[in-house]
Design a protein around this motif. Structure first.
Motif, short mmCIF file in Angstrom:
data_model
loop_
_atom_site.label_atom_id
_atom_site.label_comp_id
_atom_site.label_asym_id
_atom_site.label_seq_id
_atom_site.Cartn_x
_atom_site.Cartn_y
_atom_site.Cartn_z
N ASN A 190 0.83 -1.21 0.00
CA ASN A 190 0.00 0.00 0.00
C ASN A 190 0.86 1.26 0.00
O ASN A 190 0.54 2.25 -0.67
CB ASN A 190 -0.93 0.00 1.21
CG ASN A 190 -2.17 -0.85 0.99
OD1 ASN A 190 -2.77 -0.80 -0.07
ND2 ASN A 190 -2.55 -1.63 1.99
N GLU A 191 1.97 1.22 0.75
CA GLU A 191 2.88 2.36 0.77
C GLU A 191 3.52 2.55 -0.60
O GLU A 191 3.67 3.69 -1.07
CB GLU A 191 3.95 2.14 1.84
CG GLU A 191 3.42 2.23 3.26
CD GLU A 191 4.46 1.85 4.31
OE1 GLU A 191 5.55 1.39 3.90
OE2 GLU A 191 4.20 2.03 5.51
N ARG A 192 3.92 1.45 -1.24
CA ARG A 192 4.49 1.54 -2.59
C ARG A 192 3.47 2.08 -3.58
O ARG A 192 3.80 2.87 -4.47
CB ARG A 192 5.00 0.17 -3.04
CG ARG A 192 6.24 -0.32 -2.31
CD ARG A 192 6.57 -1.75 -2.69
NE ARG A 192 6.78 -1.90 -4.12
CZ ARG A 192 6.90 -3.09 -4.71
NH1 ARG A 192 6.81 -4.21 -4.00
NH2 ARG A 192 7.10 -3.16 -6.02
N PHE A 193 2.22 1.63 -3.43
CA PHE A 193 1.16 2.11 -4.32
C PHE A 193 0.97 3.61 -4.17
O PHE A 193 0.90 4.35 -5.17
CB PHE A 193 -0.14 1.37 -3.98
CG PHE A 193 -1.33 1.81 -4.79
CD1 PHE A 193 -1.52 1.32 -6.07
CD2 PHE A 193 -2.26 2.71 -4.27
CE1 PHE A 193 -2.62 1.73 -6.83
CE2 PHE A 193 -3.35 3.12 -5.02
CZ PHE A 193 -3.53 2.63 -6.30
N GLY A 194 0.92 4.08 -2.92
CA GLY A 194 0.76 5.52 -2.68
C GLY A 194 1.93 6.32 -3.23
O GLY A 194 1.74 7.38 -3.83
N ALA A 195 3.16 5.79 -3.04
CA ALA A 195 4.35 6.50 -3.53
C ALA A 195 4.35 6.58 -5.05
O ALA A 195 4.67 7.62 -5.64
CB ALA A 195 5.61 5.80 -3.03
N ALA A 196 3.97 5.48 -5.72
CA ALA A 196 3.94 5.46 -7.18
C ALA A 196 2.88 6.43 -7.71
O ALA A 196 3.12 7.14 -8.70
CB ALA A 196 3.67 4.04 -7.68
N VAL A 221 -6.48 -2.80 -9.97
CA VAL A 221 -6.45 -1.42 -9.44
C VAL A 221 -5.25 -0.66 -10.01
O VAL A 221 -5.37 0.50 -10.42
CB VAL A 221 -6.41 -1.43 -7.90
CG1 VAL A 221 -6.23 -0.02 -7.36
CG2 VAL A 221 -7.67 -2.06 -7.33
N CYS A 222 -4.09 -1.32 -10.04
CA CYS A 222 -2.90 -0.68 -10.61
C CYS A 222 -3.11 -0.37 -12.09
O CYS A 222 -2.73 0.71 -12.57
CB CYS A 222 -1.68 -1.59 -10.42
SG CYS A 222 -1.21 -1.88 -8.70
#
Length: 297
Positions: free
Chosen positions: A87-93, A125-126
């Motif tokens: 989730n953190e990687r998703f938010g950062a991307a 989602v991505c």
């Protein structure tokens, strides 16, 4: 150590000892009665040995249960930690994709694609985020050489990432997912070699101002590809070497204004390709021969 925690540990140890004594006593009594209340020392010693063995067996079972529970708790904690990290990687991307710098946006695109490869549960989602970026309106710099304005390059990178995951032999396949490119703006796009066996590929109301859009070598064996209301304004659109085996490809209301639409070497072996309601100012280019499954205006 906290006194409350120490007291809790002592109570648990005491409880375990009491349970062990109870199991031992119960086993000894049952064995003693089953053997007819033997009075010899050797018989009583044998009873004690068997009772201790029973206690050891019960203890072993308890230890296995405790170990299994600890493993499940550990696995659950690892799963939560991994989900948090993703989730953190998703938010950062996503933050990178929204950055003003084209270079940072490109980094975010590749980071999100890598996450989609790993995160099967949230892959769609991505994909949706990547497609949503292409739906953001913009006006390309049509006078730029080789269609290379910065924003067009970013969008070309997204279509290239999608295409690589839809080709045969992709390390991680995205086939079977939906790609919502409704109202997307693409000056150039490389969808060459994509395989559509299921899912939806929606390019309805998309705009292709000038540039080159390649569907060369595309294979449609299922699913749906929609170009309803799409506008190809002076663009070169090629389906050269494509094959339509099944599924549907429709162009209701699509407008081909100038440029070139090419189906050279395309095979129509099944499915439906419907150009009957498209507005075409320049006739599409086909190879000579019958074209089963193709509807022309």
């Amino acid at each position: 150590m906290d006194s409350g925690l120490l007291w809790s540990v002592k109570r648990h140890i005491g409880l375990v000892v009491l349970i062990g004594l109870a199991v031992f006593a119960s086993s000894a009594v049952l064995l003693w009665s089953a053997l007819g209340f033997p009075s010899t020392a050797s018989s009583r010693l044998d009873i004690i040995k068997v009772a201790l063995t029973v206690v050891a067996g019960v203890g072993g079972v308890v230890a296995l249960v405790v170990a299994y529970r600890k493993q499940r708790i550990s696995e659950s904690a690892e799963t939560r930690e991994l989900t948090k990290l993703r989730n953190e990687r998703f938010g950062a991307a996503c933050n990178q994709i929204g950055n003003e710098s084209p270079a940072v946006r490109l980094a975010g695109i590749y980071a999100l694609a890598a996450l989609a490869d790993e995160w099967t549960a949230q892959r769609q989602v991505c994909i949706d985020v990547l497609c949503a970026y292409l739906r953001i309106p913009y006006e390309p710099e049509l006078e730029s050489e080789w269609y290379l304005d910065a924003e067009s390059e970013v969008r070309l990178a997204i279509t290239s990432v999608i295409s690589r995951h839809l080709r045969d032999g992709a390390p991680v396949s995205w086939q079977g997912h939906d790609f919502d490119l409704v109202r997307a703006v693409l000056r150039s796009a490389d969808f060459s070699g994509v395989q559509m066996s299921s899912g939806k590929f929606l390019l309805s109301l998309a705009r292709f101002p000038a540039g080159w859009i390649s569907f060369d070598g595309m294979v449609v064996s299922g699913g749906e590809v929609w170009f309803g209301g799409a506008s190809f304004d002076g663009a070169r659109v090629t389906f050269d070497g494509a094959e339509f085996r099944a599924g549907r490809m429709r162009f209701e209301g699509a407008e081909f204004n100038g440029g070139e639409v090419s189906f050279r070497g395309t095979r129509f072996t099944g499915g439906e390709v419907d150009l009957s309601e498209a507005v075409i100012s320049v006739a599409p280019v086909f190879d000579d021969g019958e074209k089963p499954g193709l509807k022309l205006p």
